[in-house]
Design a protein around this motif. Structure first.
Motif, short mmCIF file in Angstrom:
data_model
loop_
_atom_site.label_atom_id
_atom_site.label_comp_id
_atom_site.label_asym_id
_atom_site.label_seq_id
_atom_site.Cartn_x
_atom_site.Cartn_y
_atom_site.Cartn_z
N MET A 1 64.58 66.26 45.70
CA MET A 1 63.14 66.24 45.92
C MET A 1 62.83 65.27 47.06
SD MET A 1 60.03 65.14 43.38
CE MET A 1 59.89 66.71 42.56
N ILE A 2 61.87 65.65 47.88
CA ILE A 2 61.37 64.76 48.92
C ILE A 2 60.32 63.86 48.28
CG2 ILE A 2 60.07 64.58 51.09
CD1 ILE A 2 61.20 67.33 51.85
N GLN A 3 60.49 62.56 48.45
CA GLN A 3 59.52 61.57 47.96
C GLN A 3 58.80 61.00 49.16
OE1 GLN A 3 58.92 60.62 44.77
NE2 GLN A 3 60.53 61.85 43.83
N ILE A 4 57.48 61.09 49.16
CA ILE A 4 56.66 60.54 50.24
C ILE A 4 55.77 59.46 49.64
CG2 ILE A 4 54.91 61.00 51.99
CD1 ILE A 4 55.93 63.94 51.92
N ARG A 5 55.76 58.32 50.30
CA ARG A 5 54.89 57.22 49.87
C ARG A 5 53.99 56.88 51.05
NH1 ARG A 5 56.40 51.74 46.70
NH2 ARG A 5 54.47 50.65 47.12
N ILE A 6 52.69 57.00 50.83
CA ILE A 6 51.70 56.67 51.85
C ILE A 6 51.02 55.38 51.41
CG2 ILE A 6 49.60 57.39 53.03
CD1 ILE A 6 50.58 60.30 52.68
N ASN A 7 51.16 54.34 52.23
CA ASN A 7 50.64 53.02 51.91
C ASN A 7 49.32 52.78 52.63
OD1 ASN A 7 52.99 52.08 50.37
ND2 ASN A 7 54.03 52.30 52.32
N ARG A 8 48.32 52.42 51.85
CA ARG A 8 46.99 52.13 52.41
C ARG A 8 46.71 50.64 52.34
NH1 ARG A 8 43.89 56.62 53.25
NH2 ARG A 8 44.54 58.54 52.23
N THR A 9 45.91 50.17 53.28
CA THR A 9 45.47 48.78 53.26
C THR A 9 44.39 48.64 52.20
OG1 THR A 9 43.72 49.15 54.87
CG2 THR A 9 45.89 48.51 55.75
N GLU A 10 43.96 47.43 51.96
CA GLU A 10 42.88 47.17 51.00
C GLU A 10 41.61 47.94 51.36
OE1 GLU A 10 40.20 43.39 49.53
OE2 GLU A 10 42.20 42.99 50.32
N SER A 11 41.38 48.12 52.67
CA SER A 11 40.18 48.84 53.10
C SER A 11 40.34 50.36 53.06
CB SER A 11 39.79 48.40 54.52
OG SER A 11 40.78 48.79 55.45
N GLY A 12 41.56 50.84 52.76
CA GLY A 12 41.77 52.27 52.60
C GLY A 12 42.44 52.97 53.76
N THR A 13 42.69 52.26 54.86
CA THR A 13 43.34 52.91 55.99
C THR A 13 44.85 53.04 55.73
OG1 THR A 13 43.69 50.83 57.19
CG2 THR A 13 41.64 52.04 57.64
N ILE A 14 45.45 54.06 56.32
CA ILE A 14 46.88 54.27 56.18
C ILE A 14 47.60 53.29 57.10
CG2 ILE A 14 48.81 55.87 56.50
CD1 ILE A 14 46.85 58.15 55.76
N GLN A 15 48.46 52.47 56.51
CA GLN A 15 49.19 51.45 57.25
C GLN A 15 50.62 51.88 57.53
OE1 GLN A 15 51.71 49.05 55.95
NE2 GLN A 15 51.80 48.12 57.95
N SER A 16 51.21 52.64 56.60
CA SER A 16 52.59 53.08 56.77
C SER A 16 52.87 54.25 55.83
CB SER A 16 53.56 51.94 56.49
OG SER A 16 53.51 51.56 55.13
N PHE A 17 53.99 54.91 56.09
CA PHE A 17 54.47 55.93 55.16
C PHE A 17 55.98 56.01 55.25
CE2 PHE A 17 53.67 58.43 59.00
CZ PHE A 17 54.76 59.29 59.06
N THR A 18 56.58 56.41 54.14
CA THR A 18 58.01 56.68 54.11
C THR A 18 58.24 58.04 53.47
OG1 THR A 18 58.28 55.60 51.96
CG2 THR A 18 58.71 54.25 53.91
N MET A 19 59.30 58.68 53.89
CA MET A 19 59.70 59.97 53.35
C MET A 19 61.20 59.89 53.13
SD MET A 19 59.31 63.75 55.08
CE MET A 19 57.61 63.44 55.42
N SER A 20 61.65 60.21 51.93
CA SER A 20 63.09 60.17 51.67
C SER A 20 63.50 61.30 50.74
CB SER A 20 63.48 58.82 51.06
OG SER A 20 62.83 58.63 49.83
N GLY A 21 64.76 61.64 50.82
CA GLY A 21 65.32 62.68 49.96
C GLY A 21 65.37 64.03 50.65
N HIS A 22 65.76 65.00 49.87
CA HIS A 22 65.89 66.38 50.36
C HIS A 22 65.19 67.31 49.38
CE1 HIS A 22 68.73 65.22 53.47
NE2 HIS A 22 69.28 64.42 52.57
N ALA A 23 64.52 68.33 49.90
CA ALA A 23 63.76 69.24 49.06
C ALA A 23 64.65 70.09 48.16
CB ALA A 23 62.89 70.14 49.92
N LYS A 24 65.79 70.51 48.68
CA LYS A 24 66.72 71.40 47.95
C LYS A 24 66.03 72.69 47.51
CE LYS A 24 69.63 67.59 46.62
NZ LYS A 24 70.21 66.78 45.56
N PHE A 25 65.12 73.16 48.35
CA PHE A 25 64.46 74.44 48.10
C PHE A 25 65.38 75.60 48.50
CE2 PHE A 25 61.74 77.93 49.67
CZ PHE A 25 61.02 78.20 48.52
#
Length: 113
Positions: A1-25
């Protein structure tokens, strides 16, 4: 499974993201979930750079992508960057809605320190 984590600041803006793994579809080279998620995320990084002049910090290797947006951007630039990142989030959520067994998105809001 692909795991995506989208990190937001306290004010709600996107500060970073990570994507790891494989879908295996499907087998390597034919996996539309992996191809779609990769195209959306890498395309967003490229668009941020090309359309705003901002160069995010990023690391990209097989099965892993990390992107961090620089801090203290001018307000008009920050708005453009955020619009592109929110577009990415919408596109990734659409993939998740259709292929939820193969991709999972988590949103994390930064806690007040």
């Amino acid at each position: 499974m692909i795991q995506i984590r989208i990190n937001r600041t306290e004010s709600g803006t996107i500060q970073s993201f990570t994507m790891s793994g494989h879908a295996k579809f499907a087998k390597h080279g034919e996996d539309i979930v992996c191809a779609g998620a990769s195209a959306v995320s890498v395309g967003t990084i490229n668009a941020v750079h090309a359309l705003t002049g901002v160069t995010p910090e990023f690391e990209n290797k097989p099965g892993f992508l990390r992107c961090v947006i620089p801090e203290n951007l001018p307000e008009s630039t920050e708005e453009k960057v955020q619009l592109l990142l929110e577009g990415m989030a919408v596109s990734l959520r659409a993939i998740e809605e259709e292929y939820g067994k193969h991709i999972k998105i988590t949103f994390k809001k930064q806690e007040v320190e």
